[in-house]
Design a protein around this motif. Structure first.
Motif, PDB file in Angstrom:
ATOM      1  N   THR A   1       0.756  -1.301   0.134  1.00 35.22           N
ATOM      2  CA  THR A   1       0.169   0.162   0.135  1.00 35.22           C
ATOM      3  C   THR A   1       0.862   1.177   0.133  1.00 35.22           C
ATOM      4  O   THR A   1       1.938   1.105   0.543  1.00 35.22           O
ATOM      5  CB  THR A   1      -0.927  -0.137   1.211  1.00 35.22           C
TER       6      THR A   1
ATOM      7  N   ALA B   1       3.905   0.495  -3.215  1.00 33.44           N
ATOM      8  CA  ALA B   1       3.127  -0.526  -3.788  1.00 33.44           C
ATOM      9  C   ALA B   1       3.776  -0.849  -5.192  1.00 33.44           C
ATOM     10  O   ALA B   1       4.126  -0.015  -5.899  1.00 33.44           O
ATOM     11  CB  ALA B   1       1.647  -0.116  -3.506  1.00 33.44           C
TER      12      ALA B   1
ATOM     13  N   ARG C   1     -11.449   2.136  -3.613  1.00 32.40           N
ATOM     14  CA  ARG C   1     -10.141   1.706  -3.181  1.00 32.40           C
ATOM     15  C   ARG C   1     -10.426   0.492  -1.756  1.00 32.40           C
ATOM     16  O   ARG C   1     -11.270   1.151  -1.134  1.00 32.40           O
ATOM     17  CB  ARG C   1      -9.154   2.585  -2.624  1.00 32.40           C
ATOM     18  N   ASP C   2      -9.769  -0.380  -1.937  1.00 30.97           N
ATOM     19  CA  ASP C   2      -9.826  -1.372  -0.768  1.00 30.97           C
ATOM     20  C   ASP C   2      -8.574  -2.303  -0.700  1.00 30.97           C
ATOM     21  O   ASP C   2      -7.810  -2.028  -1.571  1.00 30.97           O
ATOM     22  CB  ASP C   2     -11.020  -2.413  -1.195  1.00 30.97           C
ATOM     23  N   VAL C   3      -8.548  -2.852   0.476  1.00 34.01           N
ATOM     24  CA  VAL C   3      -7.045  -3.447   0.765  1.00 34.01           C
ATOM     25  C   VAL C   3      -7.551  -4.898   1.093  1.00 34.01           C
ATOM     26  O   VAL C   3      -8.626  -5.274   2.012  1.00 34.01           O
ATOM     27  CB  VAL C   3      -6.437  -2.819   1.876  1.00 34.01           C
TER      28      VAL C   3
ATOM     29  N   ASP D   1      -0.260  -7.119   2.468  1.00 26.53           N
ATOM     30  CA  ASP D   1      -1.571  -6.497   1.887  1.00 26.53           C
ATOM     31  C   ASP D   1      -1.489  -6.207   0.542  1.00 26.53           C
ATOM     32  O   ASP D   1      -0.195  -6.077  -0.067  1.00 26.53           O
ATOM     33  CB  ASP D   1      -1.820  -5.049   2.730  1.00 26.53           C
TER      34      ASP D   1
ATOM     35  N   GLU E   1      -3.471  -3.953  -2.510  1.00 24.07           N
ATOM     36  CA  GLU E   1      -4.511  -2.750  -2.653  1.00 24.07           C
ATOM     37  C   GLU E   1      -5.168  -2.912  -4.002  1.00 24.07           C
ATOM     38  O   GLU E   1      -4.399  -3.192  -4.799  1.00 24.07           O
ATOM     39  CB  GLU E   1      -3.423  -1.521  -2.803  1.00 24.07           C
TER      40      GLU E   1
END
Length: 659
Positions: free
Chosen positions: A282, A286, A325-327, A334, A336
């Motif tokens: 992230t 990233a 946007r999400d993780v 993680d 993204e």
């Protein structure tokens, strides 16, 4: 319509966009999605099935069939092969697992042959052959099946004991302690329709393979990067061999029939114009792993004109970019997700749909226009003419003294409107004929009343000269007759004359007036009239002659319907509004439904005689109509109601205004 459809499409797209983000995130959070995230270079490639996958788990409990089977099925790393075989080669996501690779799979085979204890020849039993090439080294094992026999209700369970094969092709004298494996075969047949003892059954195996180069490096460097960076150079072959030198029961060199879930499959979930970017980590550090763009529908080209119109239609919030946007968190870090929407695809989709419907809508509008023109020329125009001419009927009636001047001859025809016009024309012709006959009759009746009035007035004037004295009772009745003739003289009908008569209202002592009427009733042919008044004069607002007509008509009606030998009683009483006169006779009651109708013009009842009720043709139902009309003009009322033994008429008179 296009603007509403554009706004509705935009709202629906926003809702679908949010749902799509949630579905993609949920898919990647599942172990199957995490497997694709951890192995982006292998996902979707069936030819790399034996290159180990990095599992979203630390290790596989290969000693337990249920746990091992659940782990590989949940992760989705099982690759299908011909003959109902499946295989998953993977390693844990942590170096603490010790540099082991797991090979878990299943196949359908006949009865299994075990390796006898102490037998040097391993080819007498079913065995698993494993060949691994990693970092320039070749690792080989041959693992024969050593069974523990049948387990009641669970089928066959056996150990796969791995013997390492050296570079010269010789088996190691002792089993490799780090090589562990198990094989389970179900008790029931793979085909439920078969019941033979030697029917093919499904077998499940789980192997743990030690990779010496990785283990040595982990021993020297516990912080070795995991998974190993040379994982892409991995080469492996796994085969299940039958007893003897026959063909392999299963060989991983066969082409797999399908591949596990790949990140590229997310493209099918994207809507038109959407772009999905997946990055490892992230923030600024990233690293982009994959970028997907939804395919465009190029089968149908939208109309340029409609596309230009749709683009210019204003919709609130339409110009704002859609981004989500999400993780997704995994044991190895993680990932993204960035999903970008493109509302231009809505314009194209709406334009394509509008283009498809434009010809249909155009044809429908053309048909509606032609139909409207046909209706307008054939029906609406004629209806308009009929409506305008009908609206002019009121003016024409007043201007033509009751005749209806409406020409409908040009609107006649064979259709419904033409038939209606013809019927109306015939009906109006009959109405005009009836009006013409009625006018002739009214004129004749008026002439008759003129003649009657002229012929009566002259004798009455002579008769009045014979009784010139004011105290002569005959003079009073002569004057009443003259007033009645003046009222009717010059009118078309008696009812119109009575209703249009003008009364001369003044003050009247109703006590003395009623006493005089009762005393002189015998001269009018009404005998035995009894009056009961008040002790003092009672003044009311009335016209003397008209009130005497009212009392006389009611007395005449009571005289016709009273029992023979019974009196007629007139009672006067004082009220807050003025005076109340009650006239009662003993006789048959009036039908309740006729109590109000008897005051209407032309309503006459039968006369009660000793022989019964007989029709009275000498009366026209005019007396009570005159009584009610005159009472209303004097501001009073008259009502009839039945009492015990007879009928009563109650007349109320108003008092004169004060001062």
């Amino acid at each position: 319509v296009l603007q509403e459809e554009k706004q509705l499409s935009y709202r629906n797209y926003q809702e679908l966009f949010r749902k799509n983000v949630a579905q993609i995130t949920a898919r990647l959070q599942h172990p199957t999605g995490q497997l694709a995230l951890l192995n982006p270079e292998l996902s979707g490639q069936a030819q790399h099935a034996l290159r180990p996958w990095v599992l979203p788990f630390a290790a596989i409990d290969f000693d337990d069939k249920a746990k091992a089977q659940q782990a590989v099925e949940m992760a989705g790393c099982l690759v299908p092969y011909p003959d109902q075989a499946r295989l998953c080669v993977a390693l844990g996501n942590q170096a603490l697992a010790g540099g082991f690779v797991y090979a878990v799979g299943s196949l359908v085979t006949g009865p299994l042959q075990e390796h006898p204890v102490g037998e040097q020849d391993l080819s007498v039993a079913h065995r698993v052959s494993v060949n691994i090439q990693v970092r320039g080294q070749t690792l080989r094992w041959l693992a024969p099946l050593e069974t523990a026999g049948l387990v009641q209700g669970k089928g066959l369970r056996g150990r796969l004991t791995g013997f390492a094969i050296g570079g010269d092709g010789q088996l190691a004298p002792r089993p490799d302690k780090e090589f562990r494996g198990w094989l389970w075969q179900e008790e029931r047949c793979a085909d439920a329709r078969q019941t033979a003892v030697d029917c093919p059954r499904r077998a499940f195996f789980a192997l743990r393979l030690p990779v010496a180069p990785w283990r040595d490096e982990l021993f020297r460097n516990p912080r070795m990067p995991w998974p190993p960076q040379d994982l892409a150079q991995w080469q492996m072959r796994l085969a299940v061999l039958p007893p003897g030198a026959g063909p392999a029961v299963f060989d991983s060199q066969r082409q797999a029939t399908a591949a596990p879930f790949a990140l590229s499959e997310l493209r099918s979930q994207l809507l038109v114009g959407e772009r999905l970017s997946i990055r490892r980590g992230t923030g600024a550090q990233a690293v982009e792993l994959l970028k997907l763009t939804a395919p465009e529908d190029t089968n149908v080209a939208p109309s340029p004109l409609l596309s230009r119109i749709i683009r210019q239609l204003p919709v609130e919030g339409y110009d704002q970019p859609l981004q989500a946007r999400d993780v997704v968190s995994t044991p190895m870090g993680d990932f993204e997700l960035l999903l970008t929407g493109d509302v231009r695809g809505l314009n194209r989709s709406l334009s394509v749909v509008a283009s498809r419907l434009s010809w249909f809508v155009g044809a429908m509008l053309a048909a509606i226009t032609l139909t409207w023109l046909a209706i307008e020329l054939r029906i609406i125009r004629r209806i308009t003419l009929l409506t305008r001419r009908a609206a002019a009927v009121k003016k024409s009636v007043h201007a033509s003294e009751g005749f209806i001047q409406l020409d409908l001859q040009d609107l006649r025809g064979r259709d419904e409107l033409g038939l209606l016009s013809g019927v109306l024309a015939d009906l109006l012709a009959r109405v005009n004929d009836d009006v013409r006959r009625e006018q002739i009759r009214a004129q004749q009746e008026k002439d008759m009343w003129h003649a009657v009035g002229h012929e009566i007035m002259s004798p009455l004037q002579s008769l009045l000269a014979l009784h010139p004295q004011p105290d002569d009772p005959s003079q009073r009745y002569i004057q009443r007759m003259q007033q009645a003739v003046r009222v009717l003289y010059g009118s078309a009908s008696p009812s119109e004359a009575i209703e249009s008569a003008t009364l001369q209202l003044g003050t009247l002592d109703v006590q003395a007036f009623l006493q005089h009427v009762a005393d002189n009733a015998v001269h009018a042919g009404i005998a035995d009239v009894q009056f009961e008044g008040v002790q003092e004069p009672l003044v009311v607002k009335a016209d003397e002659y008209s009130l005497e007509d009212v009392i006389t008509h009611v007395l005449s009606n009571a005289d016709r319907h009273r029992h023979s030998g019974t009196p007629i009683r007139i009672t006067l009483s004082h009220t807050h509004e003025g005076a109340e006169v009650k006239l009662h006779n003993q006789g048959e009651p009036i039908d309740e439904a006729m109590l109000d109708a008897i005051f209407e013009y032309g309503v006459s009842d039968a006369v009660q005689t000793d022989g019964g009720a007989v029709p009275d043709n000498s009366h026209r139902g005019q007396g009570l109509f005159v009584a009610r009309t005159y009472m209303a003009k004097m501001g009073g009322t008259i009502h009839a109601f039945n009492e015990l033994g007879g009928v009563s008429f109650v007349m109320k008179l108003a008092a004169p205004p004060a001062g």
